[in-house]
Design a protein around this motif. Structure first.
Motif, PDB file in Angstrom:
ATOM      1  N   GLU A 202      41.938  45.704  32.090  1.00 17.37           N
ATOM      2  CA  GLU A 202      42.933  45.086  31.195  1.00 17.37           C
ATOM      3  C   GLU A 202      43.421  46.135  30.204  1.00 17.37           C
ATOM      4  O   GLU A 202      42.624  46.872  29.615  1.00 17.37           O
ATOM      5  CB  GLU A 202      42.297  43.911  30.440  1.00 17.37           C
ATOM      6  CG  GLU A 202      43.297  43.209  29.540  1.00 17.37           C
ATOM      7  CD  GLU A 202      42.739  41.933  28.924  1.00 17.37           C
ATOM      8  OE1 GLU A 202      42.013  41.187  29.620  1.00 17.37           O
ATOM      9  OE2 GLU A 202      43.015  41.695  27.731  1.00 17.37           O
ATOM     10  N   PRO A 218      38.168  41.175  31.519  1.00 14.61           N
ATOM     11  CA  PRO A 218      37.484  39.880  31.426  1.00 14.61           C
ATOM     12  C   PRO A 218      38.183  38.814  32.270  1.00 14.61           C
ATOM     13  O   PRO A 218      39.387  38.908  32.520  1.00 14.61           O
ATOM     14  CB  PRO A 218      37.571  39.536  29.933  1.00 14.61           C
ATOM     15  CG  PRO A 218      38.591  40.446  29.350  1.00 14.61           C
ATOM     16  CD  PRO A 218      38.764  41.621  30.265  1.00 14.61           C
ATOM     17  N   GLU A 219      37.404  37.849  32.666  1.00 13.23           N
ATOM     18  CA  GLU A 219      37.921  36.645  33.335  1.00 13.23           C
ATOM     19  C   GLU A 219      38.846  36.958  34.512  1.00 13.23           C
ATOM     20  O   GLU A 219      40.010  36.539  34.532  1.00 13.23           O
ATOM     21  CB  GLU A 219      38.646  35.753  32.328  1.00 13.23           C
ATOM     22  CG  GLU A 219      37.665  35.155  31.328  1.00 13.23           C
ATOM     23  CD  GLU A 219      38.357  34.432  30.197  1.00 13.23           C
ATOM     24  OE1 GLU A 219      39.281  33.674  30.486  1.00 13.23           O
ATOM     25  OE2 GLU A 219      37.958  34.656  29.041  1.00 13.23           O
ATOM     26  N   ALA A 221      39.103  36.245  38.368  1.00 14.49           N
ATOM     27  CA  ALA A 221      38.555  35.519  39.515  1.00 14.49           C
ATOM     28  C   ALA A 221      38.558  36.460  40.718  1.00 14.49           C
ATOM     29  O   ALA A 221      39.448  37.308  40.833  1.00 14.49           O
ATOM     30  CB  ALA A 221      39.415  34.295  39.802  1.00 14.49           C
ATOM     31  N   GLU A 254      48.978  32.643  36.865  1.00 12.26           N
ATOM     32  CA  GLU A 254      48.168  33.162  37.968  1.00 12.26           C
ATOM     33  C   GLU A 254      48.921  34.218  38.778  1.00 12.26           C
ATOM     34  O   GLU A 254      48.416  34.771  39.740  1.00 12.26           O
ATOM     35  CB  GLU A 254      47.734  32.011  38.892  1.00 12.26           C
ATOM     36  CG  GLU A 254      46.640  31.146  38.295  1.00 12.26           C
ATOM     37  CD  GLU A 254      45.501  31.988  37.710  1.00 12.26           C
ATOM     38  OE1 GLU A 254      44.894  32.781  38.458  1.00 12.26           O
ATOM     39  OE2 GLU A 254      45.236  31.883  36.490  1.00 12.26           O
TER      40      GLU A 254
END
Ligand code: AMP
Length: 366
Positions: A202, A218-219, A221, A254
């Protein structure tokens, strides 16, 4: 001993040469400046990037040639490729040097991009503004980096100024993307076509310049990671790319939008020196020399802070085992990347606590 020629002696060339030492590989760089960052760690041929004598000297001295920035003239890369293997191939440069080719390639392999209109005149900008609207960003097709060659257009009245500011050169107009965050996918592809991927990173930019990278992001999927890898692989295969490769992405909900690619080691991969099993610099060298690519797994939680425009007086950072300072030995200039600090931690919270300290110190520097 294998000798790698590097076109460009900036900090990326310097860190490549540092990694080479540990692999038992020698490096020689070509740079117009006798005191480039890489000249501190590797011999330098001082010459222009289009100087055929200097290029021929580099080719003669090297077993394989690579480059550390994407604005190497394609003709020079082809000149070298007639004399010595050049990785990544000159075609990777050609696409990375032109935002229009780059975006078209992204679309071709199924990586969505923000809408864009090619602009080649002041009148063309007016037409593009009709299609794209405001707020938007006007970017020169070529020679843009670190926010240079791009200007925001807040209203149609700003068109004249924007056209002048971008240098009245062939450009693209695209909407200002309301992204949730910026990510980058770093990949490496070997001469045998095998590829590996680092975890998504990121990135936070300031004034168009990368400020902080957090890795792994982070985060994320697994599906998002897989999607980014699929896109990077498709682009690399289409280019026949060999070496490290990065794509900068906007995440909107997304969705992933491709913004820009770099056919080389990338600033958002500096964390890999301390934070990954194999650094991007080592893996680039492994790939171009035909060696097996090393593991790209992240062993710890990392963050990298660029030092832009000024560097800390000695002792400003608490250099512990979890804080690593890299200085490039460049002269001060506003907006110039002069070094970076990588912070590592066993978990995101610990890493973020140290990162907070480091960014505060870096911010106080200006
Ligand atoms: P670029 O030179 O295209 O990588 O742009 C540098 C930075 O400017 C990006 O990383 C973003 O932070 C910002 N930026 C560029 N293009 C856009 C856009 N279309 N919408 C929003 N931000 C952008």
């Amino acid at each position: 001993m294998t000798l790698v020629g590097i076109v460009g002696g900036g900090q990326l060339g310097m860190m490549l040469a540092e990694a080479a030492t540990e692999l038992g590989i020698g490096c020689i760089t070509l740079d117009p400046a006798p005191d480039s960052p890489a000249s501190r760690v590797a011999p330098t041929i001082v010459g222009g990037y289009d100087d055929e004598n200097a290029l021929a000297e580099l080719a003669a001295a090297s077993d394989v040639v690579t480059y550390e920035f994407e604005n190497v003239p394609v003709a020079s890369a082809r000149f070298l490729a007639e004399r010595v293997p050049v990785f990544p191939p000159p075609g990777s440069l050609e696409f990375a040097q032109d935002r229009l080719l780059e975006k078209t390639l992204f679309e071709e392999v199924g990586l969505a991009v923000a809408p864009f209109s090619a602009v080649s005149s002041r009148d063309g900008l007016a037409e593009a503004l009709d299609v794209i609207g405001v707020p938007s960003v006007l970017k020169s097709r070529r020679f843009g980096y670190d926010g240079k060659g791009q200007v925001r257009v807040g209203s149609v009245d700003e068109a004249d100024g924007a056209w002048r500011a971008v240098g009245e050169v062939p450009s693209l107009l695209e909407p200002l993307v309301p992204f949730d965050r910026e990510l980058s996918i770093l990949a490496v592809r070997g001469r045998d076509g095998r590829a590996a991927f680092y975890p998504l990173v990121e990135n936070i930019h300031r004034d168009g310049i990368l400020r902080v990278s957090t890795a792994p992001a982070p985060e994320v999927a697994p599906e998002l990671q897989e999607r980014a890898e699929r896109h990077a692989l498709a682009v690399m295969e289409r280019l026949g790319h060999v070496g490290v490769f990065a794509i900068e992405l906007f995440q909107v909900g997304e969705e992933l939008l491709g913004n820009e690619m770099a056919p080389r080691v990338h600033n958002s991969g500096h964390w890999t020196i301390e934070g990954a099993a194999t650094s991007q610099f080592e893996n680039h060298l492994r790939a171009i020399c035909g060696l097996e690519i090393g593991s790209t797994s992240a062993e710890v939680h990392s963050a990298m802070v660029n030092l832009i425009g000024s560097v800390p007086p000695a002792g400003s950072f608490d250099l512990e085992r979890d804080v690593h300072l890299h200085l490039y030995g460049k002269g001060f200039r506003p907006g110039r990347k002069l070094g970076h600090v990588t912070v590592v931690g066993p978990d995101p919270d610990t890493r973020d606590r140290v990162l907070g300290r480091v960014t505060r110190t870096a911010d106080n520097l200006g």
